[in-house]
Structure formats: structure tokens, C-alpha cells
Scaffold this active site. Sequence first.
Site, short mmCIF file in Angstrom:
data_model
loop_
_atom_site.label_atom_id
_atom_site.label_comp_id
_atom_site.label_asym_id
_atom_site.label_seq_id
_atom_site.Cartn_x
_atom_site.Cartn_y
_atom_site.Cartn_z
N ASP A 1 2.38 -12.56 0.28
CA ASP A 1 1.12 -12.31 -0.43
C ASP A 1 -0.06 -12.87 0.38
OD1 ASP A 1 -1.03 -12.51 -2.34
OD2 ASP A 1 0.45 -12.46 -3.95
N ASP B 1 -3.38 -0.96 -2.96
CA ASP B 1 -2.74 -0.36 -4.13
C ASP B 1 -3.81 0.03 -5.15
OD1 ASP B 1 -0.12 -0.57 -3.20
OD2 ASP B 1 0.09 -2.62 -3.92
N GLU C 1 -2.61 7.15 4.29
CA GLU C 1 -3.69 8.13 4.41
C GLU C 1 -3.13 9.54 4.59
OE1 GLU C 1 -7.73 7.68 6.33
OE2 GLU C 1 -6.70 8.79 7.90
N LYS D 1 -4.54 2.65 -13.81
CA LYS D 1 -4.81 2.43 -15.25
C LYS D 1 -5.89 1.35 -15.42
CE LYS D 1 -0.20 3.65 -16.73
NZ LYS D 1 1.16 3.15 -16.91
N GLU E 1 1.93 -8.63 4.65
CA GLU E 1 2.58 -7.56 3.86
C GLU E 1 3.87 -8.12 3.25
OE1 GLU E 1 2.00 -3.99 3.12
OE2 GLU E 1 3.62 -4.73 1.86
N THR F 1 -3.20 6.09 8.76
CA THR F 1 -2.00 5.36 8.34
C THR F 1 -1.08 6.28 7.54
OG1 THR F 1 -3.01 4.68 6.26
CG2 THR F 1 -3.37 3.23 8.17
N ARG F 2 0.13 5.79 7.29
CA ARG F 2 1.09 6.57 6.50
C ARG F 2 0.53 6.93 5.14
NH1 ARG F 2 6.80 6.08 6.87
NH2 ARG F 2 6.95 5.40 4.73
N ASP G 1 -8.60 6.30 -0.94
CA ASP G 1 -8.67 7.71 -1.35
C ASP G 1 -8.96 7.83 -2.85
OD1 ASP G 1 -6.18 6.45 -1.73
OD2 ASP G 1 -5.24 8.37 -2.19
C1 LIG Z 1 -0.83 1.74 -0.74
S1 LIG Z 1 -0.08 0.68 0.42
C2 LIG Z 1 -0.98 1.02 1.93
C3 LIG Z 1 -0.25 0.54 3.15
C4 LIG Z 1 -0.97 0.74 4.50
N1 LIG Z 1 -2.17 -0.09 4.60
C5 LIG Z 1 -1.33 2.19 4.72
O1 LIG Z 1 -2.53 2.52 4.74
O2 LIG Z 1 -0.39 3.01 4.90
C6 LIG Z 1 -0.73 -0.92 -0.05
C7 LIG Z 1 0.05 -2.07 0.58
O3 LIG Z 1 -0.56 -3.31 0.22
C8 LIG Z 1 0.47 -4.26 0.05
N2 LIG Z 1 -0.04 -5.36 -0.81
C9 LIG Z 1 -0.27 -5.30 -2.13
N3 LIG Z 1 -0.68 -6.49 -2.60
C10 LIG Z 1 -0.70 -7.33 -1.52
C11 LIG Z 1 -0.99 -8.72 -1.38
N4 LIG Z 1 -1.35 -9.48 -2.43
N5 LIG Z 1 -0.89 -9.25 -0.15
C12 LIG Z 1 -0.51 -8.49 0.91
N6 LIG Z 1 -0.22 -7.18 0.82
C13 LIG Z 1 -0.29 -6.61 -0.38
C14 LIG Z 1 1.58 -3.48 -0.60
O4 LIG Z 1 2.86 -4.11 -0.45
C15 LIG Z 1 1.49 -2.14 0.12
O5 LIG Z 1 2.35 -2.07 1.23
#
Ligand SMILES: C[S@@+](CC[C@H](N)C(=O)[O-])C[C@H]1O[C@@H](n2cnc3c(N)ncnc32)[C@H](O)[C@@H]1O
Length: 228
Positions: A115, A137, A209, A141, A88, A206-207, A173
Site C-alpha cells: 500500500d 481504481d 488505458e 459507487k 503496487e 498502460t494496460r 478514464d
Molecule cells: C485500475 S489499476 C491501474 C494499473 C496501472 N496503473 C495501469 O494504468 O494499467 C489501479 C492499480 O492501483 C493499485 N492500487 C490501489 N490502491 C493502491 C494503494 N493504496 N497503494 C498502491 N497501489 C494501489 C491497484 O492494485 C491496481 O493495480
Amino acid sequence: MYDPVERRNFYGRVHGKTLRASQKTYLEEDLGRLSLPGVVRDENPDRAPIDLTRFGGKPLWLEIGFGGGEHLVHMAATYPEIGIIGCEPFVNGIAMLLGKIRAAGVENLAIHPGDVRDLFDVLPAASIAKAFLNYPDPWPKARHHRRRFVTPDYLAGLARVLQPGAEFRVATDIPDYVRQTLEEVPQAGFTLLDQGDQPWSDWISTRYEQKALREGRPPHYLTFRRNA
Ligand SMILES: C[S@@+](CC[C@H](N)C(=O)[O-])C[C@H]1O[C@@H](n2cnc3c(N)ncnc32)[C@H](O)[C@@H]1O
């Protein structure tokens, strides 16, 4: 064939609101010990496979984008017989995870605070027995769909590090994310085992969700198997 590249664009957030004093302490005191050495390019410019002996030969799982870390800590606590790596880049999420690790007292996990593609470069091939992608994420778009995790580059990296037969779980979702997942993941060498509105028996919400449920977006859960 997965090809490690020199530079990558990361489009998500790395910093959020100001950290609490306790969270700064967690980052200073715990992050170094829990981070996997040799993942970032500065430490390992040749991208040599990293050493995973710290896990003592336990089966290894991987969570991509752990957010606040609730699922990662839950899995580590539920399954002490495995090791789990969480990835993360969002510093506030990492600080939240570190607080939860202290509270739960779990030891069988490690972090890459960055990453996931950097981790894919250096994890030994077929080293991971299960992977979780919880609420990636959405990039709603159409012109941003190529930034989604379920695209060929990310999936090739994942496929390389997963063992044949490894499980890959996706929760989302976003209906269009389900569509793209069903289209892209099988093309990357996976077989769909199950999908629907019922979570896995060992799931913890999760948060993200919880936010989706509050805003009226129902969860969808998909399970794939890495082909042999
Ligand atoms: C919408 S959040 C969901 C977080 C958590 N899994 C949850 O369900 O509450 C998506 C997460 O993926 C992380 N993320 C996005 N691209 C990533 C990457 N290339 N490598 C690791 N994490 C990444 C973002 O920083 C973000 O915290």
C-alpha cells in the site's frame, strides 16, 4: 498534517490468477533485492524515515499503483538519470513488472510491494520530485468515493513527500474521477497546470488505458504542481 496510522483497510485485489513458473522465479529471485527495506510496520514500527542512498542522490520519482509496470519501466529506461519507486500490492502485477525489468535491464528503480500509504509514512519529507497516478481504481459507487486516491488522507501523504514545485500527473478514464481530482487535489496544496485529452510527450499507454480505449472510455490527463 499527515498522521501515520496503525492499521489501514486496503480494498483492492492482492492475488489474481495463478502465477506462471517464470513469474514465481522472478518473485523469489528479484523482489527482495528491489524492495525498499523499512517500509512495512514489522520492519520499522517507529516509522523512521527510510534510507534512500541506494539511488546515489539522483532525483526520485514515484509511481502509485503501477499495475503491470509498463509505465514504470518505460520511465526508468527513458530517464536513467533519475531513480523511480513503484508501489503496487497486486502480486500478479508485481510479477509482470519483474519480468519487464529483466527484459529491459533497468537498474534505477525500487519497489514497495504494498500500500502506498505505508510508503508515505516513511519517505523523508520533500524527497520526491515527480509522482504518477495512472488509472487509479475508479470506485464508481458514490458510497465508495472515499476509497479513491484523490481524497484528503492519501493526498496529505503525497503532499508531504513531494518537493515544492514537484509535478503530479493523473490519468483516468472516469469523468467523475476527473471531477473529484479537480476538486480535491488543489485543496491538498497543488496547482492545476494542464488537463485534456492529449497525453504527455513521454507517455506510454498502460494496460488499463488499453482496456478503457477498447471499451470506449476516452482518457483524460491532468498535471498539477505541488505548491511551494
Ligand atoms: C485500475 S489499476 C491501474 C494499473 C496501472 N496503473 C495501469 O494504468 O494499467 C489501479 C492499480 O492501483 C493499485 N492500487 C490501489 N490502491 C493502491 C494503494 N493504496 N497503494 C498502491 N497501489 C494501489 C491497484 O492494485 C491496481 O493495480
